[in-house]
Design a protein around this motif. Structure first.
Motif, short mmCIF file in Angstrom:
data_model
loop_
_atom_site.label_atom_id
_atom_site.label_comp_id
_atom_site.label_asym_id
_atom_site.label_seq_id
_atom_site.Cartn_x
_atom_site.Cartn_y
_atom_site.Cartn_z
N UNK A 132 0.83 -1.21 0.00
CA UNK A 132 0.00 0.00 0.00
C UNK A 132 0.87 1.26 0.00
N UNK A 133 1.85 1.31 0.85
CA UNK A 133 2.71 2.49 0.96
C UNK A 133 3.46 2.74 -0.34
N UNK A 134 3.92 1.68 -0.97
CA UNK A 134 4.75 1.85 -2.17
C UNK A 134 3.94 2.04 -3.45
N UNK A 135 2.80 1.37 -3.57
CA UNK A 135 2.11 1.29 -4.86
C UNK A 135 0.73 1.94 -4.92
N UNK A 136 0.14 2.24 -3.78
CA UNK A 136 -1.21 2.80 -3.78
C UNK A 136 -1.25 4.19 -3.17
N UNK A 137 -0.64 4.34 -2.01
CA UNK A 137 -0.64 5.62 -1.29
C UNK A 137 -0.21 6.80 -2.17
N UNK A 157 -18.06 5.49 -13.95
CA UNK A 157 -17.73 4.07 -13.84
C UNK A 157 -16.54 3.77 -12.93
N UNK A 158 -15.99 4.80 -12.28
CA UNK A 158 -14.90 4.57 -11.34
C UNK A 158 -15.42 4.30 -9.94
N UNK A 159 -14.64 3.57 -9.15
CA UNK A 159 -14.98 3.33 -7.76
C UNK A 159 -14.44 4.49 -6.92
N UNK A 160 -15.27 5.00 -6.01
CA UNK A 160 -14.85 6.09 -5.13
C UNK A 160 -15.26 5.76 -3.70
N UNK A 179 -11.39 9.22 -4.99
CA UNK A 179 -11.57 8.43 -6.22
C UNK A 179 -10.42 7.44 -6.38
N UNK A 180 -10.72 6.19 -6.69
CA UNK A 180 -9.68 5.21 -6.97
C UNK A 180 -9.16 5.45 -8.38
N UNK A 204 -7.34 -0.47 0.56
CA UNK A 204 -7.40 0.95 0.92
C UNK A 204 -8.16 1.14 2.22
N UNK A 205 -9.26 0.40 2.39
CA UNK A 205 -10.05 0.50 3.62
C UNK A 205 -9.22 0.07 4.83
N UNK A 206 -8.41 -0.98 4.65
CA UNK A 206 -7.57 -1.46 5.75
C UNK A 206 -6.61 -0.38 6.26
#
Length: 705
Positions: A132-137, A157-160, A179-180, A204-206
């Motif tokens: 998460x820290x490296x690839x999503x955050x 059509x995006x997840x938010x 927004x994701x 992301x929720x975690x």
């Protein structure tokens, strides 16, 4: 012809479309298909439904808002139709969510595990935190909502995620949207040797607290919205491309036609989201499951288990082309070839263009482009040809829905290479598939033409069944040249001998062909129509088919998608049979066959391929082509091989009943599968000196007719 109520003779087009999508969804339940293919079909059905909301339902919304309460062809007024359509669409969404639960369990039996957060070990959580820290955050952008931060632009059509926060130093809660990013994969593959995946929104929720270190998270939830994709194009400048770029920008702010929220979102957050996006709470969908089921298709591409997919096959190159050392011009000069995609490779069409680009004797290339896809090799070949000094003209239809941005990009790339680019024809969408190559040869100039039923798209050509006619026939090439002159200049379209052109002559051509069969029937002669298309919604042609049926003409229709014609009505349409083929490949070719005074198949039958479905838009507001097949070998291949196999197919076929329901014809044991037949049998027109393929008999066809 008499009937109590004419409206009862037609099915509603929106409901027919939804019925088609139910057949696609049914493929995800087909136990004979590999599990990842069934997952793919579920994603396709969900994606189709998204586009239904964006386009068809979006159009209904706009019509309803304008208080244009006109009736559909089946007699339903707009205020009657809207709730019926919406309810059936919502039923499909519920089925998709439930089917994903079922497929997820079955995937687990094949060691493809989609896990939930509660199934994570401590080691998994540590690995995911680092991931998460490296690839999503770094790519997440929390967007605060306050007077200084208005509601952000949330993509369709995006997840938010919506989050309610409490600042330690303030009394009132605040809100934020996350927004994701659309570029991130929906599934994250966990470490280890097993195939284990988790949804990105669960990750992301975690670790949501890492985004709001100074706040307390009071509530959260996921949502997904779909916007109306219909655009209002105003020709306000002298630059068609600029006008269209402005219209595309407006689409980003289109009204919300669907708002889906996950069931765990608290009620007050649901109301907050509806208020922010001006959505009636009654139009909100509460989903007890995964949002955006269409993304499950990503699992197919990232899971490496080929045994869970359809077996691979290698598309063939027609033998006659191989016999001529892959020289397309020499092979076509001998006689016409029809290339049957995807069983025969789209590479043949690319070879045609690439050879033309390099051939010093080629002086001119003219090409239509509708949907070309990303990194288009067709566009690359045209650019190479222009750089090599050829005269290259490309009509790029930038109004191809959802491909507009890619097409605008291609126009710029082509222009930079020296290609003469036309952006389309004002008032008409160019849907015709046409390429014209002029070459210097002994005795003067010789023209070669490609007519297609499908797009110049190498990617979709692997899964769409389409026909490509390659010809050097002087009459066809002359008429193709006249059509290009119309597209690029001010030439008129007259009635041609071999090519019908919408919106000028194609409808009249079809009506005349049907009327001829009526005359044969009235004179006691055989009268037959075989037609294959994607959609049949045009009332004029439907009425002509009803008239023909009433006169005794035997009519067999293969309509993959929407069909507004009601078959099997005693003393009215009892001579009409309709079926739909939905299977491994997307049936896309349009083929029209008329007995011409004899039973089908016959060497004297009139056979045509076309880019046009039998819909008002194709016949009235699009530039479309219908090509007469005169070469006897091609004629035989289309009539006795392609149409025979499609009419015989039971493995992928559904019969349309008089009440509008579709009944599957497959029985699992002795089914004939047209797709498998074409995978294993070579084509007729491209077979060179080799043996002709075996044609299936008419046993199944006669039984179902």
């Amino acid at each position: 012809m008499k009937h109590e109520k004419k409206e009862s003779l037609y099915f509603n087009s929106e409901m027919s479309w939804l019925a088609f999508n139910e057949r696609v969804y049914a493929a995800s339940q087909n136990a004979l298909y590999p599990i990842l293919e069934r997952t793919r079909f579920l994603g396709i059905a969900a994606n189709n439904l998204d586009e239904f909301y964006m386009v068809r339902l979006g159009r209904l919304y706009k019509t309803h808002q304008l208080k244009q309460n006109r009736k559909s062809v089946d007699g339903l007024a707009m205020d009657q139709l809207m709730p019926i359509v919406k309810n059936r669409a919502m039923e499909q969404i519920a089925h998709h969510v439930q089917q994903w639960r079922s497929l997820r369990k079955e995937l687990g039996t094949h060691s493809v595990n989609i896990i939930s957060p509660k199934e994570l070990s401590e080691e998994d959580k540590k690995w995911l935190e680092d991931y998460f820290i490296k690839n999503i955050f770094p790519v997440l952008t929390p967007m605060a909502i306050d007077p200084a931060h208005p509601v952000p632009q949330i993509p369709s059509r995006g997840i938010s995620m919506v989050v309610q926060l409490q600042d330690k130093d303030q009394m009132s809660p605040v809100y934020a949207f996350i927004p994701l990013p659309m570029g991130l994969d929906r599934f994250i593959q966990l470490h280890g040797e097993e195939d284990r995946y988790i949804f990105i929104e669960q990750v992301i929720t975690l670790f949501l607290h890492k985004l709001f270190s100074n706040h307390i998270i009071l509530a959260q939830g996921l949502f997904r919205l779909i916007r109306n994709a219909e655009m209002s194009l105003q020709y306000s400048t002298s630059d068609f491309r600029m006008d269209f770029e402005e219209a595309l920008a407006q689409r980003l702010n289109g009204e919300v036609v669907q708002l889906a929220v996950n069931a765990r979102m608290p009620e007050h957050l649901r109301l907050y989201v509806t208020e922010q996006f001006d959505v009636n709470p009654n139009d909100m969908l509460v989903i007890d499951g995964v949002l955006g089921i269409n993304d499950v298709q990503q699992l197919v591409s990232i899971c490496g288990k080929k045994e869970l997919l359809f077996p691979d096959f290698i598309p063939r190159t027609p033998q006659r082309i191989r016999n001529n050392n892959d020289d397309i011009f020499e092979a076509v000069k001998i006689k016409d070839i029809v290339v049957h995609h995807p069983y025969e490779s789209f590479e043949v069409i690319l070879m045609f263009l690439k050879q033309a680009a390099k051939d010093k004797n080629v002086i001119s290339i003219k090409q239509t482009l509708y949907r070309t896809g990303d990194n288009s090799p067709v566009v690359a070949a045209l650019i190479d040809a222009a750089k090599a000094g050829k005269s290259v003209t490309a009509l790029v239809e930038i109004r191809a829905r959802f491909d507009e941005e890619a097409n605008i990009k291609w126009t710029k790339d082509l222009e930079q290479a020296g290609v003469h680019v036309i952006y389309g024809i004002v008032g008409l969408k160019t849907h015709a598939k046409l390429c014209l190559i002029v070459r210097k040869e002994a005795g003067g100039l010789k023209t070669y033409t490609h007519f297609g039923t499908g797009n110049y798209n190498a990617k979709t050509a692997r899964v769409y069944t389409d026909l490509s006619l390659l010809t050097a026939d002087p009459k066809l090439c002359y008429e193709a040249a006249c059509i290009f002159n119309y597209m690029t200049g001010y030439s008129r379209i007259d009635k041609f001998d071999d090519v019908g052109v919408a919106p000028f002559t194609l409808r009249a051509n079809l009506l005349e062909l049907i009327e001829n069969e009526i005359k044969f029937a009235k004179n006691g002669m055989p009268a037959v129509v075989w037609a294959k298309m994607n959609s049949l919604t045009d009332p004029t042609l439907i009425d002509a088919l009803y008239k023909a049926s009433n006169a005794g003409v035997k009519i067999f229709l293969i309509v993959r998608g929407m069909c507004c014609l009601r078959p099997g009505i005693p003393k009215f349409s009892e001579n009409i049979s309709v079926k739909s083929i939905v299977g491994r490949f997307l049936e896309h070719a349009r083929i029209f066959c008329f007995g011409n005074g004899d039973l089908l198949p016959s060497t004297t039958a009139k056979v045509f391929i076309s880019s046009a479905d039998w819909m008002p838009r194709n016949l009235d507001t699009r530039l479309e082509l219908m090509v007469n097949i005169s070469n006897q070998t091609v004629h035989q291949q289309i009539l006795q091989q392609i149409m025979f196999a499609n009419l015989n197919d039971t493995a992928n076929s559904w019969k349309l009943m008089p009440d509008g329901t579709y009944t599957p014809l497959f029985r699992e044991l002795d089914d004939f599968d047209a797709h498998q037949f074409f995978i294993h049998n070579t084509s007729l027109s491209g077979s060179g000196m080799g043996p002709y393929p075996v044609t299936p008999n008419l046993i199944s066809f006669e039984r179902e007719s």
